[in-house]
Design a protein around this motif. Structure first.
Motif, PDB file in Angstrom:
ATOM      1  N   SER A   1     -85.670 -92.846 -19.931  1.00 23.80           N
ATOM      2  CA  SER A   1     -84.376 -93.043 -19.285  1.00 23.80           C
ATOM      3  C   SER A   1     -84.295 -94.417 -18.606  1.00 23.80           C
ATOM      4  CB  SER A   1     -84.050 -91.919 -18.294  1.00 23.80           C
ATOM      5  OG  SER A   1     -85.106 -91.775 -17.396  1.00 23.80           O
TER       6      SER A   1
ATOM      7  N   ILE B   1     -85.051 -96.961 -20.307  1.00 25.29           N
ATOM      8  CA  ILE B   1     -84.539 -97.765 -21.431  1.00 25.29           C
ATOM      9  C   ILE B   1     -83.108 -97.353 -21.761  1.00 25.29           C
ATOM     10  CG2 ILE B   1     -84.988 -98.466 -23.840  1.00 25.29           C
ATOM     11  CD1 ILE B   1     -87.364 -99.074 -22.006  1.00 25.29           C
ATOM     12  N   VAL B   2     -82.847 -96.055 -21.676  1.00 24.17           N
ATOM     13  CA  VAL B   2     -81.528 -95.521 -22.034  1.00 24.17           C
ATOM     14  C   VAL B   2     -80.932 -94.853 -20.792  1.00 24.17           C
ATOM     15  CG1 VAL B   2     -80.263 -94.026 -23.637  1.00 24.17           C
ATOM     16  CG2 VAL B   2     -82.423 -95.074 -24.338  1.00 24.17           C
ATOM     17  N   PRO B   3     -80.214 -95.616 -19.981  1.00 25.29           N
ATOM     18  CA  PRO B   3     -79.783 -95.099 -18.677  1.00 25.29           C
ATOM     19  C   PRO B   3     -78.933 -93.827 -18.780  1.00 25.29           C
ATOM     20  CG  PRO B   3     -79.346 -97.460 -18.867  1.00 25.29           C
ATOM     21  CD  PRO B   3     -79.766 -96.982 -20.222  1.00 25.29           C
ATOM     22  N   GLU B   4     -78.145 -93.721 -19.866  1.00 19.75           N
ATOM     23  CA  GLU B   4     -77.228 -92.575 -19.917  1.00 19.75           C
ATOM     24  C   GLU B   4     -77.888 -91.324 -20.505  1.00 19.75           C
ATOM     25  OE1 GLU B   4     -77.128 -95.284 -21.708  1.00 19.75           O
ATOM     26  OE2 GLU B   4     -76.394 -94.955 -23.739  1.00 19.75           O
TER      27      GLU B   4
ATOM     28  N   VAL C   1     -70.221 -93.221 -16.573  1.00 13.33           N
ATOM     29  CA  VAL C   1     -71.433 -94.023 -16.694  1.00 13.33           C
ATOM     30  C   VAL C   1     -71.325 -95.251 -15.796  1.00 13.33           C
ATOM     31  CG1 VAL C   1     -72.958 -95.196 -18.285  1.00 13.33           C
ATOM     32  CG2 VAL C   1     -71.568 -93.270 -19.077  1.00 13.33           C
TER      33      VAL C   1
ATOM     34  N   LYS D   1     -75.854 -99.586 -14.733  1.00 17.21           N
ATOM     35  CA  LYS D   1     -77.084 -99.572 -13.962  1.00 17.21           C
ATOM     36  C   LYS D   1     -77.589-100.986 -13.732  1.00 17.21           C
ATOM     37  CE  LYS D   1     -81.165 -96.741 -13.594  1.00 17.21           C
ATOM     38  NZ  LYS D   1     -82.146 -95.943 -14.295  1.00 17.21           N
TER      39      LYS D   1
ATOM     40  N   ARG E   1     -74.787-100.870 -24.914  1.00 18.13           N
ATOM     41  CA  ARG E   1     -74.743 -99.409 -24.850  1.00 18.13           C
ATOM     42  C   ARG E   1     -73.318 -99.005 -24.477  1.00 18.13           C
ATOM     43  NH1 ARG E   1     -78.368 -96.628 -25.672  1.00 18.13           N
ATOM     44  NH2 ARG E   1     -80.362 -97.578 -26.164  1.00 18.13           N
TER      45      ARG E   1
END
Lengths: 322, 86, 419
Positions: B15, B17-20, C181, C184, C293
């Motif tokens: 997570s 690396i892939v925040p969502e 979202v 971050k 993303r």
């Protein structure tokens, strides 16, 4: 204020003018005994007599020329040409004499003549009897051209025309004669001013004469789609009230010009060019035109309908601009 | 370190690396690249992060063995066991 | 407000990193600006002293060209005490207006005229003029916006008055709940009104404007060639085998290096189309297409990609991707690319025929290397084959130069050890 037909409004204005001024008289084909091809002068012969309500031979050049002569001689003639189609026979008198004499006499000889004629299509009269040539006349300096499109204007513009010192041609769209409306203006109407028929903010629909009703209809349909169209009735093609057009463009930024006449060299082209010259920076879209199809007018009703601008054509043109 | 702990730490690492990333919808046996739209850069960063987390260097030739969460847990469990025995 | 990319029309000041009175060197990061695509560190383009901050951080979107601060151009001058009356009025302060992205970074004159109009955007050739209504053009001039860079909503994609007003006020923020979202590790938290959805929308608009402009103005030609990657991939596998995970190279780095080196051989493809002619760039700054993303795309520069070693390039590449996705790029990275490289190999695409990023001259695209039959020395053998493509601006170059470029690329990739 009274409710009446367009036909009655024209008649009322002539009656009022003849009662007020003994120099005013009417002449034309069938205006007397028959009461006018469109029954506009019905009853006037009885009131004013054959001296002032004069039936003429079927010779447009002759009786328009006679009207010019009478005007030169100090009278205030109203000449009715049955329809614009036959006015072509009087073009020489109108263009070479009526329009030029003040200029050529160094201002000494004015021609205070009012010519009325029916114009336009839509009545299944086919290719020789459905012309919309108002733009041709508006091309000529020396004459003024007005296109009353409402009952009030039918009366008001005729009375205003009779105040003008130079020739005025009034084009009465033949489909309007039976239209009912309020005739209210007691004060003389100012000649050469366009009228705002419907305020709006999204597009200016610029039209005149017989196309006004269809344009108003289109504006109503557009309002249902959330498009607020402003409708401008030019009323006068010469002089042209560009001030009103530019003021409208300043807040709508889009213009559609609607007329029955053919597109090539039509009056819509003139309005469009004036907009380019005077309001280019206000434009948010190219000026669009909705005009008659470039064919001799068909006789068959569905074809004639297709050849003339219809509300759905106007709506479509607006949709393509927005 | 038991398997549950390893699993939690793998998911935590991922997570980063892939925040969502949503641990509840991630299928343990499903392919990571397909599920999470990660590219080779992300995957390399994942290997680097695992290296920092577990002090285990995954040789390039073994990279293909870490295709899913289950596979990662299995690989790391073995690697940690081997290191403890060595 | 600097133009951080050809498609940028407005931005927000997120944060000031220098205070009035501080000395500034060229290249120092003085502020963070949020564009439609990312938060960008704005570098000073001159030496001097930060005289005054004109715009405080806020959610206001400011048109490109809006002065943000005054920098006096007296390099090395002692910082004036904040309360002192500026007596050294002999040198008027310069407005910070970073030149257009593509303007060569010439030495700045001692005095930069205050608030110059932004340079006209790269003009278009006759007949290919962007569709902008007269009213929109006039308003854009008043607002100092480039209307050709906006996404037109009128018929036939025409930029209308409303589009200009919208760009001036900030793109429409869709009403609705804040996006789920949060971005971050963004340097600052976005304002509450600035939902992820609104940012997405603005990014789409920015991409739409740039891509539509490209297809409108740039007559693209497309070339493709198939490259045998066996040597390169074998070399890479061998090289990575003995290395710790932190030392490994991604195969994309080989492609980037080769693509950059090949540009040295065909420099006509590297640079910009400005003022109706090609302006070539000495430096090769490879704009790397990086997908974000949640959608969207940026293509910041790997600066001097031809001069870096593979290890340096890998380091910079990793750093660039990380920062692009975290939304913190430097202004020079956003404005510098002289060419764009895109690789869609991650998802099994065979080849990509890309749209050139205006005003660049070319885009290099790579697909997925796949094992396929290939004839080597008269025998059919399995080989990992890669489709490399070139999209070129036909105003600047012809297919022949493009073909030479792809040939050079192929040759370079056959000698990976020399990269």
């Amino acid at each position: 204020m009274a409710k009446m037909t367009y036909r009655e409004a024209v008649r009322d204005a002539m009656r009022e003018a003849m009662r007020a001024d003994p120099l005013v008289f009417l002449m034309g084909e069938d205006v007397g005994k028959y009461g006018g091809a469109f029954a506009v002068s019905h009853g006037l012969l009885e009131e004013f007599g054959p001296q002032r309500i004069r039936d003429t031979p079927l010779s447009e050049s002759t009786f328009v020329g006679a009207g010019i002569g009478a005007a030169l001689g100090g009278m205030r003639p109203i000449v009715e040409i049955m329809t614009i189609n036959f006015s072509l026979l009087a073009l020489d008198q109108i263009v070479n004499n009526a329009a030029t004499l003040r200029h050529m006499s160094g201002g000494q000889l004015g021609v205070p003549l009012v010519i009325r004629m029916a114009t336009g299509g839509g009545r299944q009269l086919a290719a020789q009897h459905s012309h919309s040539l108002e733009g041709w006349y508006a091309h000529i300096p020396g004459i003024k051209v007005a296109t009353p499109a409402t009952v009030a204007d039918a009366r008001g513009l005729l009375l205003a025309a009779l105040q003008e010192p130079d020739p005025v041609i009034l084009f009465e769209h033949a489909t309007l004669y039976s239209q009912e409306g309020e005739s209210e203006d007691e004060t003389p109407m100012q000649f050469g001013r366009a009228a705002l028929r419907r305020p709006g903010k999204d597009v200016s629909l610029i039209t005149y004469g017989g196309a006004l009703g269809k344009t108003m209809n289109a504006a109503t349909q557009l309002a249902e789609q959330g498009v607020e169209a402003e409708v401008i009735d030019l009323r006068s093609l010469r002089p042209l009230d560009t001030e009103t057009i530019f003021a409208s463009l300043a807040h709508t930024h889009r213009a559609v010009i609607i007329e029955e006449a053919w597109k090539s060299g039509g009056f819509a082209a003139e309005v469009s060019a004036r907009i380019m010259e005077g309001a280019f920076d206000a434009l948010d879209a190219p000026v669009a035109r909705v005009c008659g199809a470039e064919v001799p007018m068909p006789y068959a009703q569905p074809l004639e309908r297709a050849a003339l601008p219809q509300p759905e054509d106007i709506v479509k043109a607006v949709q393509e601009l927005i | 370190m038991n398997e549950t702990e390893i699993r939690d730490r793998v998911i935590k690492t991922l997570s980063g690396i892939v925040p969502e990333l949503d641990p509840h919808t991630l299928k343990p046996a499903g392919n990571l690249r397909d599920q999470l739209d990660i590219d080779s850069m992300d995957f390399l960063n994942f290997l680097i992060a695992l290296h920092q987390e577990f002090k285990i260097d995954v040789p390039e030739s073994d990279a293909g063995k870490l295709g899913s969460i289950d596979a990662c847990v299995e690989y790391l469990t073995q690697a940690l066991r081997q290191r403890a025995q060595a | 407000m600097p133009r951080l990319g050809a498609d940028m029309t407005a931005g927000k000041v997120v944060k000031w990193l220098k205070q009035p009175g501080e000395s500034i060197k060229r290249g120092d990061i003085i502020a963070i600006v949020e564009t439609d695509k990312a938060n960008v560190d704005v570098e000073s383009f001159i030496d001097g002293v930060l005289e005054k901050i004109l715009v405080q951080p806020s959610d206001d979107r400011l048109a490109v060209g809006t002065p943000l601060a005054l920098i006096s151009a007296e390099a090395g001058a002692a910082p004036a005490a904040p309360t002192a009356t500026p007596t050294a009025a002999a040198v008027p302060p310069a407005a910070v207006v970073v030149p257009e992205a593509v303007t060569p970074a010439a030495a700045p004159p001692a005095v930069v005229p205050a608030a110059p109009s932004p340079k006209k955007p790269a003009p278009t050739v006759a007949g290919a003029r962007a569709r902008v209504s007269p009213a929109a053009r006039k308003r854009a001039l008043e607002l100092q916006l480039d209307p050709a860079a906006l996404a037109g909503t009128g018929p036939q994609g025409r930029v209308t008055l409303a589009d200009v007003e919208r760009a001036a006020q900030g793109a429409p923020t869709q009403p609705g709940p804040a996006g789920p979202v949060a971005v971050k590790e963004a340097p600052t938290q976005p304002g509450p009104a600035d939902s992820a959805a609104a940012r997405q929308l603005r990014m789409r608009e920015a991409i739409a404007a740039a891509m539509a402009r490209s297809k409108r103005e740039i007559p693209h030609y497309y070339l493709a060639c198939t490259i045998d990657m066996k040597t390169a991939l074998d070399w890479l596998t061998e090289r990575n085998a003995g290395r710790a995970v932190t030392e490994r190279l991604l195969y994309a780095v080989l492609l980037i290096k080769a693509a950059a080196l090949a540009l040295r051989e065909v420099p006509e493809l590297n640079g910009f189309w400005i003022d109706n002619r090609a302006q070539h760039s000495e430096a090769i700054h490879a704009g790397i297409a990086i997908s974000l993303r949640g959608g969207g795309l940026v293509a910041p520069a790997l600066r001097h990609a031809d001069r870096l070693s593979l290890d340096e390039l890998m380091r910079d590449f990793q750093d660039l991707v990380k920062r692009a996705r975290a939304g913190s790029l430097k202004s020079s990275e956003v404005t510098d690319p002289t060419v764009t490289i895109t690789s869609l190999g991650e998802r099994g695409v065979d080849s990509v025929f890309g749209i050139i990023t205006p005003p660049q001259l070319a885009l290099v695209g790579f697909g997925t290397p796949r094992e396929r039959p290939w004839v080597v020395d008269g025998a059919v053998v399995p080989r990992p084959l890669l489709s490399a493509t070139l999209s070129g601006d036909h105003r600047a170059t012809d297919g022949h130069r493009g073909a030479l470029y792809l040939a050079a690329l192929d040759r370079l990739l056959q000698q990976p050890e020399a990269l």
